[in-house]
Design a protein around this motif. Structure first.
Motif, short mmCIF file in Angstrom:
data_model
loop_
_atom_site.label_atom_id
_atom_site.label_comp_id
_atom_site.label_asym_id
_atom_site.label_seq_id
_atom_site.Cartn_x
_atom_site.Cartn_y
_atom_site.Cartn_z
N GLY A 108 71.96 67.79 67.81
CA GLY A 108 72.66 67.18 66.67
C GLY A 108 73.79 68.03 66.15
O GLY A 108 74.24 67.87 65.02
N TYR A 109 74.27 68.97 66.99
CA TYR A 109 75.38 69.84 66.57
C TYR A 109 76.29 70.17 67.77
O TYR A 109 77.43 69.78 67.79
CB TYR A 109 74.84 71.11 65.91
N THR A 110 75.69 70.89 68.76
CA THR A 110 76.46 71.15 69.99
C THR A 110 75.94 70.31 71.15
O THR A 110 76.48 70.37 72.26
CB THR A 110 76.40 72.65 70.38
N HIS A 111 74.85 69.58 70.90
CA HIS A 111 74.18 68.77 71.94
C HIS A 111 73.77 67.47 71.26
O HIS A 111 73.20 67.53 70.16
CB HIS A 111 72.93 69.57 72.39
N ASP A 112 74.05 66.34 71.86
CA ASP A 112 73.69 65.07 71.20
C ASP A 112 72.20 65.05 70.87
O ASP A 112 71.36 65.40 71.70
CB ASP A 112 74.08 63.87 72.07
N GLY A 113 71.89 64.65 69.65
CA GLY A 113 70.54 64.81 69.12
C GLY A 113 69.70 63.55 69.11
O GLY A 113 69.82 62.68 70.00
N SER A 114 68.87 63.42 68.08
CA SER A 114 67.79 62.42 68.08
C SER A 114 68.11 61.13 67.33
O SER A 114 67.23 60.31 67.16
CB SER A 114 66.52 63.07 67.51
#
Ligand code: 8ID
Ligand code: ZN
Ligand code: ZN
Length: 376
Positions: free
Chosen positions: A147-153
């Motif tokens: 949810g910041y550098t990697h798509d999150g939940s």
């Protein structure tokens, strides 16, 4: 409809089996090509409820069918672009995702299709640096953040490094466990960082928010005496219901330092700062008990706290930062939840309603934690 979820949801809702997917192969019948997500293209820009491609797991990753995700204030900071570290763009936020493993890369070890897994803030780290070597993976300079550098939940299918993904016991209620994956782990680690012993006073500043409502319960379960600090009657009621022995309403006291010291017979031995307030953090350096520990957890934009040197030295206080937790902290924090020592005070809404949740959070109107159901 909003509701504070009861703890008696059906067994069917607790178990969400997802079978029939081969290792490392996204079967076309069971895993769709597209999925629903909340995505934004610029910080502070529109939060779009869109159909986006389902990500493919890399060789070290799990693909998790996210059923529920907690909404952390960090997600709001990320969307607004509050911090000096830039987010990836476009971005799918969210880092309290609870779901089911539906596929995995060829190098993954120790997971099976159908296992329950959690997406944490620390999606993955290098495992080779000094910090990773010493189990301080969150401090890894190469940390990859959900949810910041990697798509999150905040999507129906998300990827997570298999080493860092949280292990959730079979049969666990996925809505209720989701806030444990960030808020729970973080406050549990922060309480350890305060270095308290049973019977000590701990102040939770921001006691009725997402982190605070769990901090009150972990603190009680760990044997500490809890003073909750937050603003308003409803927040006081919730903090007391969750186990705070005393509550100080910061909006009602001219002299917060005096009120806290009086309530704790000379100041709390530890303070867990989970409010989003620079002023509250600075005050904690003044009311903490001599030799006590102030733990900084909340991350208000641009905040700087000051501690008056003379009293800092004479009282010999400690000020420490605490940042999520490592894998052992995660396992332990989930275990407190699994044993029923900590319950999540949650309101479940559809993923599509995320913008409204951010609005309530911005206004400080949330009691406990909102959790989004990715199917709505
Ligand atoms: O690893 C970490 N350090 C970490 C992990 C997760 C979250 C840090 N955080 C950070 C978030 O980014 C955010 O800055 O912790 C902060 C709190 O997150 P949250 O619990 O998800 O936020 P919330 O639900 O909005 O709760 C905040 C509470 O603080 C109270 C509010 O009333 C609310 O209940 N509060 C505020 I704002 N000002 C206050 C004050 N002056 C206050 N309580 C006491 N005094
Ligand atoms: Zn968080
Ligand atoms: Zn590292």
């Amino acid at each position: 409809m909003l509701r504070l979820t009861s703890y008696t949801r059906s067994v069917a809702a607790r178990r969400a089996p997802f079978a029939g997917v081969l290792r490392g192969m996204a079967s076309a019948t069971s895993i769709p090509e597209k999925q629903k997500a909340i995505i934004f293209y610029e910080n502070g820009g529109e939060l779009k409820y869109e159909d986006i491609p389902v990500p493919k797991p890399k060789s070290n990753e799990l693909l998790i069918n996210v059923k529920y995700s907690g909404v952390c204030h960090t997600d709001l900071h990320a969307w607004k672009g509050d911090w000096p570290l830039p987010t990836k763009l476009p971005l799918v936020g969210g880092h309290e995702g609870a779901g089911v493993v539906v596929a995995m890369g060829e190098n993954v070890k120790g997971w099976k299709i159908g296992d329950l897994a959690g997406i944490k803030w620390l999606n993955g780290s290098c495992m080779a640096c000094e910090y990773c070597e010493k189990s301080a993976e969150s401090n890894c300079p190469h940390a990859d953040l959900s949810g910041y550098t990697h798509d999150g939940s905040f999507q129906q299918y998300a990827t997570a490094d298999a080493v860092q993904a949280a292990r959730i016991p079979k049969g666990t209620d996925l809505a209720e466990v989701s806030p444990i994956l960030c808020a729970g782990v973080t406050v549990y680690k922060a309480l350890k960082t305060a270095n308290l012993k049973a019977g000590d006073w701990v102040a939770i500043s921001g006691a009725a928010g997402g982190l605070g409502s769990l901090a009150v319960q972990y603190a009680k379960a760990m044997g500490y005496r809890v003073l909750g600090i937050d603003g308003g009657e409803e927040k006081g009621k919730l903090a007391k219901k969750l186990g705070a022995e005393k509550f100080v309403d910061y909006t009602k006291h001219k002299d917060l330092v005096e009120a806290v010291q009086e309530a704790t017979n000379g100041g709390p031995h530890g303070v867990i700062n989970v409010s989003v307030s620079e002023g509250a953090m600075t005050a904690s350096t003044q009311y903490v008990r001599p030799t006590g520990t102030v733990v900084l957890v909340g991350l208000p934009a641009g905040a700087v706290i000051k501690s008056e040197v003379f009293s800092h030295v004479i009282k010999s206080i400690n000020i420490r930062g605490s940042y999520v937790g490592n894998r052992a902290d995660t396992r332990e924090a989930v275990d407190f939840f699994a044993r029923g020592l900590v319950k999540s005070p949650i309101h479940v809404v559809g993923l599509s309603e995320l913008p409204r949740v951010y609005d309530l959070m911005e206004k400080g109107k949330i009691l406990g934690r909102y959790v989004v159901d990715t199917s709505k």
